[in-house]
Design a protein around this motif. Structure first.
Motif, mmCIF file in Angstrom:
data_model
loop_
_atom_site.group_PDB
_atom_site.id
_atom_site.type_symbol
_atom_site.label_atom_id
_atom_site.label_comp_id
_atom_site.label_asym_id
_atom_site.label_seq_id
_atom_site.Cartn_x
_atom_site.Cartn_y
_atom_site.Cartn_z
ATOM 1 N N ARG A 130 13.370 8.675 0.672
ATOM 2 C CA ARG A 130 13.530 9.279 1.953
ATOM 3 C C ARG A 130 12.188 9.726 2.478
ATOM 4 O O ARG A 130 11.827 9.611 3.831
ATOM 5 C CB ARG A 130 14.735 10.468 1.797
ATOM 6 N N VAL A 131 11.272 10.378 1.729
ATOM 7 C CA VAL A 131 10.223 11.042 2.102
ATOM 8 C C VAL A 131 9.421 9.931 2.369
ATOM 9 O O VAL A 131 8.351 10.023 3.437
ATOM 10 C CB VAL A 131 9.480 11.962 0.841
ATOM 11 N N THR A 132 9.285 8.874 2.004
ATOM 12 C CA THR A 132 8.313 7.671 2.181
ATOM 13 C C THR A 132 8.674 7.019 3.659
ATOM 14 O O THR A 132 8.041 6.814 4.337
ATOM 15 C CB THR A 132 8.585 6.606 1.286
ATOM 16 N N GLY B 287 0.769 -1.180 -0.077
ATOM 17 C CA GLY B 287 -0.078 0.087 0.044
ATOM 18 C C GLY B 287 0.826 1.128 -0.085
ATOM 19 O O GLY B 287 0.664 2.209 -0.722
ATOM 20 N N ALA B 288 1.982 1.456 0.886
ATOM 21 C CA ALA B 288 2.640 2.481 0.912
ATOM 22 C C ALA B 288 3.627 2.390 -0.542
ATOM 23 O O ALA B 288 3.672 3.795 -0.912
ATOM 24 C CB ALA B 288 3.746 2.162 1.952
ATOM 25 N N THR B 289 3.881 1.637 -1.054
ATOM 26 C CA THR B 289 4.527 1.645 -2.384
ATOM 27 C C THR B 289 3.735 2.095 -3.449
ATOM 28 O O THR B 289 4.044 2.908 -4.247
ATOM 29 C CB THR B 289 5.159 0.023 -2.931
ATOM 30 N N ALA B 290 2.381 1.784 -3.440
ATOM 31 C CA ALA B 290 1.572 2.234 -4.258
ATOM 32 C C ALA B 290 1.187 3.813 -4.291
ATOM 33 O O ALA B 290 1.074 4.444 -5.211
ATOM 34 C CB ALA B 290 0.129 1.295 -4.452
ATOM 35 N N GLY B 291 0.951 4.187 -3.014
ATOM 36 C CA GLY B 291 0.540 5.302 -2.785
ATOM 37 C C GLY B 291 1.936 6.282 -3.145
ATOM 38 O O GLY B 291 1.636 7.383 -3.523
ATOM 39 N N ALA B 292 2.995 5.772 -2.677
ATOM 40 C CA ALA B 292 4.035 6.716 -2.782
ATOM 41 C C ALA B 292 4.523 6.859 -4.311
ATOM 42 O O ALA B 292 5.159 8.031 -4.741
ATOM 43 C CB ALA B 292 5.188 6.369 -2.009
ATOM 44 N N LEU B 293 4.611 5.763 -5.030
ATOM 45 C CA LEU B 293 5.264 5.808 -6.489
ATOM 46 C C LEU B 293 4.091 6.328 -7.225
ATOM 47 O O LEU B 293 4.577 6.948 -8.377
ATOM 48 C CB LEU B 293 5.611 4.518 -6.560
ATOM 49 N N GLY B 294 2.877 6.047 -6.984
ATOM 50 C CA GLY B 294 1.849 6.145 -8.143
ATOM 51 C C GLY B 294 2.172 5.565 -9.419
ATOM 52 O O GLY B 294 2.748 4.557 -9.605
ATOM 53 N N LEU C 152 6.034 9.335 5.429
ATOM 54 C CA LEU C 152 4.887 8.735 5.058
ATOM 55 C C LEU C 152 4.537 7.269 5.974
ATOM 56 O O LEU C 152 3.581 7.154 6.894
ATOM 57 C CB LEU C 152 5.008 8.484 3.423
ATOM 58 N N LEU C 153 5.526 6.522 6.205
ATOM 59 C CA LEU C 153 5.266 5.315 6.825
ATOM 60 C C LEU C 153 5.114 5.681 8.269
ATOM 61 O O LEU C 153 4.345 4.892 9.046
ATOM 62 C CB LEU C 153 6.556 4.435 6.744
ATOM 63 N N PRO C 154 5.765 6.455 9.082
ATOM 64 C CA PRO C 154 5.595 6.806 10.414
ATOM 65 C C PRO C 154 3.978 7.279 10.721
ATOM 66 O O PRO C 154 3.463 6.977 11.681
ATOM 67 C CB PRO C 154 6.516 7.749 11.007
ATOM 68 N N ALA C 155 3.680 8.007 9.697
ATOM 69 C CA ALA C 155 2.251 8.713 9.662
ATOM 70 C C ALA C 155 1.164 7.565 9.591
ATOM 71 O O ALA C 155 -0.044 7.666 10.194
ATOM 72 C CB ALA C 155 2.062 9.783 8.660
ATOM 73 N N VAL C 156 1.475 6.584 8.567
ATOM 74 C CA VAL C 156 0.424 5.522 8.689
ATOM 75 C C VAL C 156 0.581 4.387 9.509
ATOM 76 O O VAL C 156 -0.444 3.245 9.585
ATOM 77 C CB VAL C 156 0.613 4.992 7.157
ATOM 78 N N LEU C 157 1.540 4.205 10.283
ATOM 79 C CA LEU C 157 1.877 3.236 11.231
ATOM 80 C C LEU C 157 0.732 2.900 12.335
ATOM 81 O O LEU C 157 0.188 1.714 12.394
ATOM 82 C CB LEU C 157 3.049 3.269 12.028
ATOM 83 N N VAL D 277 -1.598 7.248 2.458
ATOM 84 C CA VAL D 277 -0.438 7.882 1.834
ATOM 85 C C VAL D 277 -0.972 8.771 0.809
ATOM 86 O O VAL D 277 -0.063 9.967 0.683
ATOM 87 C CB VAL D 277 0.498 6.704 1.146
ATOM 88 N N LEU D 278 -1.731 8.531 -0.190
ATOM 89 C CA LEU D 278 -2.241 9.619 -1.178
ATOM 90 C C LEU D 278 -2.798 10.876 -0.419
ATOM 91 O O LEU D 278 -2.545 12.004 -0.812
ATOM 92 C CB LEU D 278 -3.459 8.756 -2.000
ATOM 93 N N SER D 279 -3.303 10.630 0.793
ATOM 94 C CA SER D 279 -4.025 12.039 1.749
ATOM 95 C C SER D 279 -2.727 12.683 2.031
ATOM 96 O O SER D 279 -2.786 13.902 2.080
ATOM 97 C CB SER D 279 -4.912 11.556 2.638
ATOM 98 N N LEU D 280 -1.747 11.892 2.588
ATOM 99 C CA LEU D 280 -0.561 12.651 2.946
ATOM 100 C C LEU D 280 0.379 13.563 2.060
ATOM 101 O O LEU D 280 1.108 14.485 2.347
ATOM 102 C CB LEU D 280 0.377 11.649 3.979
#
Length: 302
Positions: free
Chosen positions: A202-204, A117-124, A208-213, A181-184
């Protein structure tokens, strides 16, 4: 007349406000009772699976045909099964196995779902489309049917069930993490980090990851009861744990004949050991969701 109307409105507001306060107080009181009950039940579950086996000096596999299908008594508080084994000890061991499978499978599914999910949201782009098409493909097949297919490739045991549940329950976590992730990504501090030269990796990892944990951890907790039921269903169908191993699904499956003969305890107590902990864990997860979601918490406190 105007003063009279203002006084009437003030009296009406004064009558409404105590009602809302009373309603909010009742809601908070109900939520507190629910949380305390859930905490107590979870604590009792943990104590049972950790302390009962070493304290009770009985062999849960010991067969005593002379004591088979005895009703609940002081010697056997939950009665005995069709071969004379103590049902309380069997239920505790079955709950231990179900909890182990549920926790490990939930953690496995959460790690997979969070990573994808993080990969999909971060990379697009193509990564997002490919991962979401994979999610849609897995979602088109019922979880239980896919789990049966995975378990059928291995011998009955704990780890095939863990793999089966873990590989079929990451979909909702992936969707939740991707949406977060898309929202962030549209937040100002993310734009500032990218403008400052931070790489997407680095951003992810740093932002991003600490915010979705917290959301991922909540999904893992909510997944534990579901994984326990999934394991019990596979064992009930004869595709999960071996028949000789204490599992709540196996205990319920073995008690079908006894229930038809009028012996209710071999079915009732394993069912309660499955239902009560799952409701308690779900209650704690609901309270946690209210705490990490301020909007939902404010709505529930009205």
């Amino acid at each position: 007349m105007a003063e009279t109307a203002v006084a009437v409105d003030a009296d009406a507001d004064a009558d409404v406000e105590p009602k809302w306060r009373s309603y909010g107080t009742r809601r908070r009181s109900t939520r507190t009772v629910r949380v305390r009950t859930s905490v107590t039940l979870v604590a009792l579950t943990v104590v049972a699976v950790l302390l009962v086996p070493p304290l009770v000096q009985l062999d849960q596999q010991a067969v005593d045909l002379a004591a088979k299908l005895q009703p609940p008594s002081w010697a056997h508080p939950f009665g005995t099964d069709d071969v004379g084994r103590d049902l309380l000890l069997r239920c505790v061991y079955g709950l231990r196995v179900s909890l182990f499978v549920g926790v490990v499978a939930a953690l496995t599914a959460t790690v997979i779902g969070t990573a994808l999910g993080a990969t999909a949201g971060a990379l697009g782009g193509w990564a997002d489309r490919g991962i979401m098409r994979l999610v849609d493909t897995f979602s088109s097949v019922p979880h239980l049917l896919l789990g049966i297919f995975i378990v059928a490739m291995f011998r009955p045991g704990v780890w095939p069930v863990v793999v089966s549940v873990g590989l079929t329950h990451w979909l909702s976590t992936a969707r939740i993490v991707r949406a977060e992730v898309l929202s962030l990504r549209s937040r100002p501090y993310i734009d500032a980090a990218i403008s400052g030269g931070a790489s997407r990796w680095r951003v992810t990892v740093r932002h991003l990851l600490p915010a979705v944990l917290p959301q991922a951890a909540l999904a893992a907790v909510l997944m534990v009861p579901h994984a326990m039921w999934h394991e019990s269903a596979l064992s009930f169908l004869g595709l999960g744990l071996p028949a000789h191993m204490a599992s709540l699904g196996n205990l319920i499956q073995n008690a079908r004949g006894s229930l038809l003969a009028g012996q209710w305890w071999p079915t009732l107590f394993p069912g309660l050991f499955l239902i009560v902990p799952t409701l308690a864990i779900a209650g704690l997860a609901g309270a946690w969701r209210e705490r990490i979601n301020p909007r939902r918490r404010s709505e529930l406190m009205l």
